[in-house]
Design a protein around this motif. Structure first.
Motif, short mmCIF file in Angstrom:
data_model
loop_
_atom_site.label_atom_id
_atom_site.label_comp_id
_atom_site.label_asym_id
_atom_site.label_seq_id
_atom_site.Cartn_x
_atom_site.Cartn_y
_atom_site.Cartn_z
N PHE A 42 0.84 -1.21 0.00
CA PHE A 42 0.00 0.00 0.00
C PHE A 42 0.87 1.26 0.00
O PHE A 42 0.50 2.29 -0.55
N HIS A 43 2.02 1.17 0.63
CA HIS A 43 2.87 2.35 0.81
C HIS A 43 3.88 2.54 -0.31
O HIS A 43 4.74 3.41 -0.23
N SER A 44 3.80 1.70 -1.33
CA SER A 44 4.75 1.79 -2.44
C SER A 44 4.10 2.43 -3.65
O SER A 44 2.89 2.38 -3.81
N GLY A 45 4.92 3.01 -4.47
CA GLY A 45 4.42 3.62 -5.70
C GLY A 45 5.34 3.29 -6.85
O GLY A 45 6.52 3.00 -6.65
N GLN A 46 4.79 3.36 -8.05
CA GLN A 46 5.60 3.14 -9.24
C GLN A 46 6.57 4.30 -9.41
O GLN A 46 7.70 4.14 -9.83
N ASP A 47 6.10 5.49 -9.05
CA ASP A 47 6.89 6.71 -9.23
C ASP A 47 6.47 7.69 -8.14
O ASP A 47 5.70 8.61 -8.40
N ILE A 48 6.96 7.48 -6.92
CA ILE A 48 6.48 8.34 -5.81
C ILE A 48 6.86 9.80 -6.03
O ILE A 48 6.18 10.71 -5.59
N ASN A 49 7.95 10.02 -6.75
CA ASN A 49 8.41 11.40 -6.97
C ASN A 49 7.35 12.26 -7.66
O ASN A 49 7.36 13.48 -7.55
N ALA A 50 6.43 11.58 -8.39
CA ALA A 50 5.38 12.32 -9.10
C ALA A 50 4.56 13.18 -8.13
O ALA A 50 4.05 14.23 -8.52
N ILE A 51 4.48 12.75 -6.87
CA ILE A 51 3.67 13.49 -5.89
C ILE A 51 4.19 14.92 -5.75
O ILE A 51 3.42 15.86 -5.55
N VAL A 52 5.50 15.10 -5.84
CA VAL A 52 6.08 16.43 -5.61
C VAL A 52 6.82 16.98 -6.84
O VAL A 52 7.50 18.00 -6.75
N ARG A 53 6.67 16.30 -7.98
CA ARG A 53 7.48 16.69 -9.15
C ARG A 53 7.21 18.12 -9.61
O ARG A 53 8.10 18.81 -10.09
N ASP A 54 5.96 18.57 -9.44
CA ASP A 54 5.62 19.92 -9.91
C ASP A 54 6.23 21.02 -9.06
O ASP A 54 6.18 22.18 -9.43
N PHE A 55 6.73 20.66 -7.89
CA PHE A 55 7.31 21.71 -7.04
C PHE A 55 8.62 21.27 -6.40
O PHE A 55 8.90 21.59 -5.24
N THR A 56 9.39 20.53 -7.18
CA THR A 56 10.79 20.25 -6.80
C THR A 56 11.65 20.59 -8.02
O THR A 56 11.18 20.56 -9.16
#
Ligand SMILES: Cc1ncc(C[n+]2csc(CCOP(=O)(O)OP(=O)(O)O)c2C)c(N)n1
Ligand SMILES: [Mg+2]
Length: 651
Positions: A184-198
């Motif tokens: 449940f806590h894994s993602g294919q690309d977790i970075n996508a959550i913050v990509r727009d502001f990193t």
């Protein structure tokens, strides 16, 4: 780097072997068991030797012990080259490999792990720490859920142009990660959550890749315009023994990049306009990245005898300097230079909320023909989704570049551009600004005296009673959450860069408490005294950071602006009710339903005390304020955090 010996076993070899076996023909676990060679039969009466006993009763042996250095130990080697002092973070299994290596292999020094109770607090502590020290910290978050919690604080750091190194543990291998909760806590690309502001993100797939990417993310984050950066760190890569793929592993050396500067021809054109102006105005927001930025700005302002409007997201210009002026001077300008402004349009236009249609009205503040100059590094860092780039403003001379780094060449160009015939007029302009500055200060003091003895306590009194107790210390105002009518920046002498660290950036509430603790940590190590004005609404987003401050002995004086509500929102709803000819429904509270924090009133002093702080309150009589803050200051000087809960006027 010594070359690592090749491990006898690692996760990938194991997985590859399993895949080959699988390809040779699907074998059920039961069949696989029967296919194994018969174990040698031993006489049953023999007593178990130490090895057998351990195998039967002890904890399973961890492969890392016999298979070489764990990947996460090498990661700690990399992290240790970058002078990162702390890791404020909330623990989680997706980064247990790194966690274990940091505290055991890395001996919990450089960096030291600080226990946080919310991922947002971890990021905001890094945010505040950087503004106090100029040094970035890293935080580690748990896959999808930890990063979701962290996201708003990352957005604040992005909008405030502050570097934060974020590492997110993530179990990427869908076939071999633990099922259930870790999945449940894994993602294919977790970075996508913050990509727009990193500024940048990566997902390394080898130890060498980690080394490159970690040094790269540090470099990107700390090159102006600064910003947060993200790395998804696979759980397996942390756990498996380090592999060198036949080439010696190495750690790239970090060299800082020179900040980008404004184009020289544009700098000369800007200097020509400024030198020839009758009424030039300098407006700054995040201009001074370092104390040197303040000195350079004073030099430019004095050269031009031009008023300076400090929008205050950093301490850019001493407010005691005679050229320090409020935004009203913008309307008189014929040339304006804006440096690292977060909102140029909003600087030169007025916006009135709630007009007849319920929308805003725009009014230009500019005289016709006023020339606009801009130096901003943020022009080099525009993304699309989040609207932190604000409205579009046409600019006559626009320089994408770092303002502080451009100032030396601008100062030289202005010196060359000022003709002898202009010198008298420029000096005379300075005299006029000096008189206006003195008059302005008198007006501010008179306004601050209004309702001096009121109960609840006026915000001007709150600020001045606090200042009276700290003025002889090397103080640093680390944050003012909520709205206290900007009294601190209007009345406290801000003469050094660390006197004021600026606001949150993205105005996401919940920054004040954790960023103050992070800044206080930095200031502690630099021998400065930290003070924050702490609002009630802000504190209640993630008050667990109070425990982090006590646990890690971070001295901070938090004086509460407890107006028992989300007053900003009180005013929005109240004003709209008036506009619609309705009486705002306040229920049983003081403000419109949904905006008060009362009934029951929160006993913030008890909350803080329960988490190890020295605390007193609630203070309603302004006469009690001075003596109580004095006591609190003594506590903070002894190395502990202290909170004074003051019941205040709305703003
Ligand atoms: C994360 C987040 N939620 C909601 C808001 C909307 N908001 C702006 S100011 C404010 C009130 C904050 O209350 P407090 O910190 O007590 O300050 P006060 O306005 O009372 O001075 C709120 C809820 C926001 N900016 N950020
Ligand atoms: Mg409030």
């Amino acid at each position: 780097m010594p070359k690592e010996t090749a491990p006898k076993f690692n996760r990938r070899n194991f997985l590859a072997a399993a895949a080959v076996a699988g390809a040779a023909g699907a074998v059920s676990p039961a069949e696989a068991a029967t296919a194994l060679p018969e174990p040698q039969r031993l006489p049953s009466a023999l007593p178990p030797n130490a090895h057998v006993a351990a195998a039967e009763t002890g904890a399973p042996e961890m492969p890392a012990q016999e298979n070489g250095k764990p990947g996460s130990d090498f990661m700690v080697d990399v992290i240790k080259t970058l002078d990162i002092k702390y890791v404020p973070a909330n623990p989680a299994s997706s980064y247990r490999g790194l966690h274990e290596s940091l505290i055991n292999y890395g001996k919990n020094t450089m960096p030291e792990f600080l226990t946080c109770m919310h991922e947002e607090s971890g990021v905001a502590m890094c945010h505040g720490y950087f503004k106090a020290t100029g040094k970035p910290l890293m935080t580690v978050v748990h896959g999808v859920v930890g990063l979701q919690h962290a996201a708003m604080a990352v957005y604040n750091a992005w909008c405030d142009r502050v570097p934060v190194l974020i590492v997110g543990g993530n179990d990427l291998d869908a076939a071999h990660r633990a099922p259930g909760v870790p999945t449940f806590h894994s993602g294919q690309d977790i970075n996508a959550i913050v990509r727009d502001f990193t500024k940048w993100d990566d997902t390394p797939v080898s130890a060498q890749h980690f080394a490159q990417s970690f040094v790269r993310m540090y470099k990107i984050a700390t090159t102006p315009p600064y910003g947060p950066v993200m790395m998804a760190l696979d759980g397996g890569l942390q756990m498996e023994p380090v592999r060198d793929f036949g080439e010696p592993l190495y750690i790239p050396k970090f060299f800082p990049s020179a900040p980008p500067q404004g184009d020289l021809a544009a700098v000369r054109e800007a200097a020509r306009l400024l030198a020839g102006a009758e009424r030039p105005v300098i407006v700054v927001d995040r201009m001074a990245r370092t104390p040197n930025g303040v000195d350079l700005l004073v030099e430019l302002a004095e050269l031009l005898q031009a008023p300076v409007v400090d929008q205050g997201n950093r301490m850019n210009f001493p407010n005691t300097h005679y050229l320090s002026r409020p935004p009203t001077v913008i309307g008189q300008a014929d040339v304006i230079i804006g440096m690292e402004l977060s909102d140029y349009w909003g600087t030169v236009n007025g916006f009135v909320d709630n007009d007849n249609n319920g929308f805003g009205q725009n009014v230009s503040k500019l005289k016709p023909g006023t020339k606009l100059i801009s130096i901003s590094s943020v022009d080099l860092l525009t993304k699309s989704n989040y609207q932190d780039f604000q409205r579009f403003q046409s600019i006559d001379v626009s320089m994408p570049g770092d303002a502080e780094a451009t100032l030396p060449s601008l100062i030289d160009a202005v010196k060359s551009a000022i003709g002898n015939d202009r010198k008298d007029a420029i000096a005379k302009r300075g005299d006029t600004v000096r008189q206006a500055h003195a008059k302005g200060l008198d007006g501010i003091k008179q306004a601050a005296a209004i309702a001096w003895d009121a109960s609840p306590v006026s915000t001007a009194r709150l600020l001045m009673e606090t200042y009276a107790q700290i003025k002889d210390l090397d103080w640093s105002l680390v944050s003012t959450s909520g709205n206290t009518s900007n009294w601190a920046n209007r009345l406290w002498p801000m003469e050094k860069h660390h006197r004021w660290l600026g606001a949150s950036g993205g105005y996401g509430i919940g920054y004040g408490a954790p960023a103050s603790v992070g800044a206080a940590l930095g200031n502690r190590d630099l021998g400065r005294f930290s003070v924050s004005i702490q609002s009630d609404g802000d504190l209640m987003f993630a008050p667990g950071v109070l425990w982090t401050a006590a646990r890690h002995k971070i001295p901070l004086l938090a004086v509460m602006h407890n107006n028992r509500g989300y007053h900003q929102e009180v005013m929005h709803v109240q004003r709209l009710s008036n506009f619609r000819n309705r009486v705002a429904n306040i229920g049983n509270d003081l403000g419109p339903i949904g905006t008060s924090i009362m009934n029951p009133d929160i006993e913030y002093h008890k909350l803080a005390e329960s988490m190890g702080w020295w605390a007193k309150g609630p203070i309603t009589d302004p006469a009690d304020l001075g003596p109580t803050i004095k006591e609190a200051v003594a506590v903070v000087k002894s190395g502990q955090p202290a909170l004074v809960n003051v019941v205040t006027q709305p703003r």
